[in-house]
Write an enzyme that holds these catalytic residues in place. Structure first.
Site, PDB file in Angstrom:
ATOM      1  N   TRP A  95       0.814  -1.173  -0.047  1.00 65.18           N
ATOM      2  CA  TRP A  95      -0.083  -0.178   0.072  1.00 65.18           C
ATOM      3  C   TRP A  95       0.871   1.064   0.066  1.00 65.18           C
ATOM      4  O   TRP A  95       0.685   2.307  -0.768  1.00 65.18           O
ATOM      5  CB  TRP A  95      -0.989  -0.048   1.466  1.00 65.18           C
ATOM      6  CG  TRP A  95      -1.688   1.119   1.388  1.00 65.18           C
ATOM      7  CD1 TRP A  95      -2.719   1.557   0.671  1.00 65.18           C
ATOM      8  CD2 TRP A  95      -1.594   2.257   2.359  1.00 65.18           C
ATOM      9  NE1 TRP A  95      -3.214   2.968   1.186  1.00 65.18           N
ATOM     10  CE2 TRP A  95      -2.346   3.220   2.146  1.00 65.18           C
ATOM     11  CE3 TRP A  95      -0.737   2.528   3.350  1.00 65.18           C
ATOM     12  CZ2 TRP A  95      -2.638   4.498   2.830  1.00 65.18           C
ATOM     13  CZ3 TRP A  95      -0.689   3.559   4.045  1.00 65.18           C
ATOM     14  CH2 TRP A  95      -1.853   4.369   3.921  1.00 65.18           C
ATOM     15  N   HIS A  96       1.936   1.163   0.667  1.00 68.20           N
ATOM     16  CA  HIS A  96       3.060   2.214   0.711  1.00 68.20           C
ATOM     17  C   HIS A  96       3.775   2.560  -0.647  1.00 68.20           C
ATOM     18  O   HIS A  96       3.924   3.569  -1.029  1.00 68.20           O
ATOM     19  CB  HIS A  96       3.946   2.041   1.732  1.00 68.20           C
ATOM     20  CG  HIS A  96       3.627   2.386   3.242  1.00 68.20           C
ATOM     21  ND1 HIS A  96       2.887   1.607   3.799  1.00 68.20           N
ATOM     22  CD2 HIS A  96       3.747   3.504   3.638  1.00 68.20           C
ATOM     23  CE1 HIS A  96       2.655   2.012   5.228  1.00 68.20           C
ATOM     24  NE2 HIS A  96       3.195   3.200   5.099  1.00 68.20           N
ATOM     25  N   GLY A  97       3.945   1.514  -1.383  1.00 64.49           N
ATOM     26  CA  GLY A  97       4.536   1.654  -2.689  1.00 64.49           C
ATOM     27  C   GLY A  97       4.522   0.117  -3.410  1.00 64.49           C
ATOM     28  O   GLY A  97       5.052  -0.788  -2.574  1.00 64.49           O
TER      29      GLY A  97
END
Length: 465
Positions: free
Chosen positions: A325-327
Site C-alpha cells: 500500500w505504501h508503494g
C-alpha cells in the site's frame, strides 16, 4: 495544492473559512461549501484528475446503494462488494504502474499520443482505503447505504485529510455532517494546532529533507567515487527518522486542526512514537488509522481460530499488503516483511522482555524503526544496501571528515529542535508550569501565543523565499 502551500494559506483557507461561516444559518450550505472547497483544492495542480475524482465518488456512492439493496432483498451482496474492492485496487494499481510503464515505452515522451502523467493523484492511497472501507461497512451491516451522494463525496474528498489522512470511518464522519458544534474556543484550538503542524512540516521536516537527500545521494554512489564518513551517514539516519516523524505528525496536526475549525473531530494519526519501548508499542503510536484499517478490514475478515500458524499467516498477509500500500517496489515489500519478522520475534521469542526497562529498550526500538525507514527512503534495494555498508563503515569510508562538521553546523537548528520536541520535553515543561500557579500559567499562555505567531511568520518567510 497542498495545505502547506502559500496559495492555500494566503487565498484558499481564508476564503473557505469566510464562506463557511457566512452560511452559519444552514448546515447543508456549509457542507456544500466544504465539498466545493475540496474539489477546488484538488483541482489546483491536478486538474486532469478532477473528473476521475468526481466519477469515482459517484461510482462508490452507487456501489454502496447497490450493496444495500442486495442486503435488503436477503441477498449476500458479496459479489457487489467484491466488485467494489477489485475496482478500487485496480484504480490504485493503474495509477501506481501507469507512469513507470509509459515512461519505459516512451522514455522521452515523444511518440505518445497523450500527455504522460507526471504525478500520482493526490491522496490516492488514502482515497482508495476510504472508498473500500465505506463499501465494506455497508456490506457488514455496520452502516446503512448513504442515499446522499454529496455526503459520500465529502467523506472521500474532505480536503484537510485528503492528502495524508487520517482515515475516518464513514459512520463517525456522517454523524458529524449533521451534528457538530462550533465555538470560538474550538476554532482557536484548531488554528493553533494547524500552525504547529505547519511548523513541523516546513521548519523541521522540510529543512531536514535537504540533509537526508544529500546523504542518501552520496551513499548511492560507488565507494570508489565518493566515500561518505560514518558519522555523516548516522547523522543522515537521525535526520531521516525526524523528517518522517515531523511529516506524518505535521500533516496530521494540520488535518485535525482544520477539522476543528470546521467543527469536525478527526482521529489522531501519531502519538509520541519515539517513546515506544518495542516495535509492537511503536505501531500502536505510528500511522494509527492506516494500520487500524488493515487490522479491521483485512485481518478482521480472516478466519479467527486458535491455530497459531493461521494467525501468523494472516499477520504476514496484513504486513505484505501494508507494505505494498505504501508503494509498488521491492523496498516496500521488504519493509513489510522486516516489520512482520521483528514483531513476530517480539511476540514469539519474548525478545523485548529480555532487555532491561528504560533506555536500552528505546534504543532497540529506534534501531528497528530506523532500518525500516532506510528501506522506505531508498529507491532500490541496491541503494539500501549501499547505505547500510556506509552506515557500518564497511565501504572503506572514514569515521569522520570535514563534511560531517559542515553538515552539523548548517543543520544544527532543525536537528536540535527536532530531537527536543520528539521527546516528552514540551509536555513536561507545560505540566511544570501548570503546577507553579496562576502567574506561571499566564506567562506560559502568553509565551505560547507569541511563539505561534513567530512560527507562522517563519513559515511564511520560508515559503516566500
Amino acid at each position: 495544492m497542498e495545505t502547506s502551500s502559500l496559495a492555500f494559506l494566503a487565498y484558499g483557507l481564508p476564503a473557505c473559512i469566510v464562506l463557511y461561516y457566512l452560511c452559519w444559518f444552514s448546515r447543508p450550505l456549509q457542507n456544500g461549501v466544504l465539498l466545493l472547497a475540496s474539489l477546488v483544492f484538488y483541482a489546483f495542480g491536478q486538474t486532469v484528475y478532477l473528473p476521475v475524482l468526481a466519477i469515482w465518488i459517484l461510482w462508490i456512492w452507487a456501489l454502496g446503494l447497490w450493496i444495500g439493496q442486495r442486503k435488503a432483498r436477503s441477498h449476500s451482496g458479496f459479489g457487489v462488494t467484491g466488485l467494489a474492492v477489485v475496482t478500487n485496487l485496480l484504480l490504485l494499481v493503474f495509477f501506481r504502474l501507469a507512469g513507470p510503464v509509459l515512461a519505459l515505452v516512451y522514455p522521452s515522451g515523444e511518440g505518445a499520443s497523450f500527455a504522460l502523467p507526471t504525478a500520482l493523484p493526490l491522496g490516492l492511497a488514502f482515497f482508495t482505503l476510504q472508498s473500500m472501507g465505506y463499501c465494506l461497512d455497508v456490506y457488514r451491516g455496520d452502516i446503512p447505504a448513504e442515499r446522499n451522494p454529496f455526503y459520500v463525496g465529502l467523506h472521500l474528498a474532505f480536503f484537510p485529510k485528503l492528502a495524508g489522512g487520517p482515515l475516518v470511518d464513514f459512520a463517525d464522519f456522517r454523524r458529524q455532517l449533521t451534528h457538530r458544534t462550533h465555538s470560538v474556543e474550538q476554532i482557536s484550538r484548531g488554528l493553533c494546532r494547524f500552525v504547529l503542524g505547519l511548523s513541523k512540516k516546513i521548519l523541521l521536516a522540510g529543512q531536514l529533507a535537504y540533509l537526508v537527500d544529500y546523504v542518501f545521494n552520496q551513499t548511492s554512489m560507488d565507494n570508489t567515487v565518493v566515500q561518505v564518513p560514518v558519522l555523516l551517514v548516522w547523522l543522515g539516519l537521525l535526520a531521516l527518522c525526524l523528517q518522517f516523524y515531523y511529516e506524518l505528525s505535521g500533516y496530521a496536526d494540520m488535518a485535525i486542526g482544520l477539522g476543528l475549525v470546521f467543527g469536525f473531530t478527526l482521529p489522531e494519526q501519531v502519538r509520541a512514537p519515539f517513546q515506544a519501548d518495542s516495535l509492537t508499542d511503536f505501531w500502536r503510536r505510528w500511522e494509527i488509522t492506516a494500520l487500524g484499517w488493515f487490522r479491521k478490514y483485512l485481518y478482521g475478515s480472516m478466519p479467527r481460530q486458535e491455530n497459531q500458524d493461521i494467525v501468523i499467516r494472516s499477520l504476514a498477509l496484513v504486513w505484505l499488503c501494508f507494505g505494498l500500500w505504501h508503494g509498488f517496489d521491492w523496498t516496500f515489500l521488504i519493509w513489510g516483511v522486516w516489520n512482520f519478522g521483528v514483531l513476530l520475534s517480539e511476540h514469539s521469542f519474548r525478545l523485548v522482555v529480555r532487555l532491561p526497562d528504560g533506555v536500552l529498550r528505546r534504543v532497540y526500538t529506534l534501531l528497528m524503526v530506523a532500518v525500516g525507514f532506510i528501506l522506505l527512503k531508498s529507491p532500490t534495494l541496491y541503494h539500501a544496501g549501499q547505505f547500510f555498508i556506509d552506515l557500518l563503515g564497511l565501504g572503506n569510508n572514514a569515521f569522520s571528515s570535514s563534511f560531517f562538521y559542515a553538515a552539523l553546523r548548517e543543520y544544527w537548528a532543525p536537528l536540535f529542535f527536532g530531537v527536543l520536541f520528539a521527546t516528552p520535553f514540551a509536555a513536561r515543561l507545560s505540566a511544570f508550569l501548570e503546577r507553579r500557579g496562576r502567574v506561571w500559567r499566564s506567562v506560559a499562555a502568553i509565551g505560547y501565543s507569541v511563539g505561534l505567531v513567530a512560527l507562522l511568520v517563519l513559515c511564511l518567510a520560508f515559503l516566500v523565499r
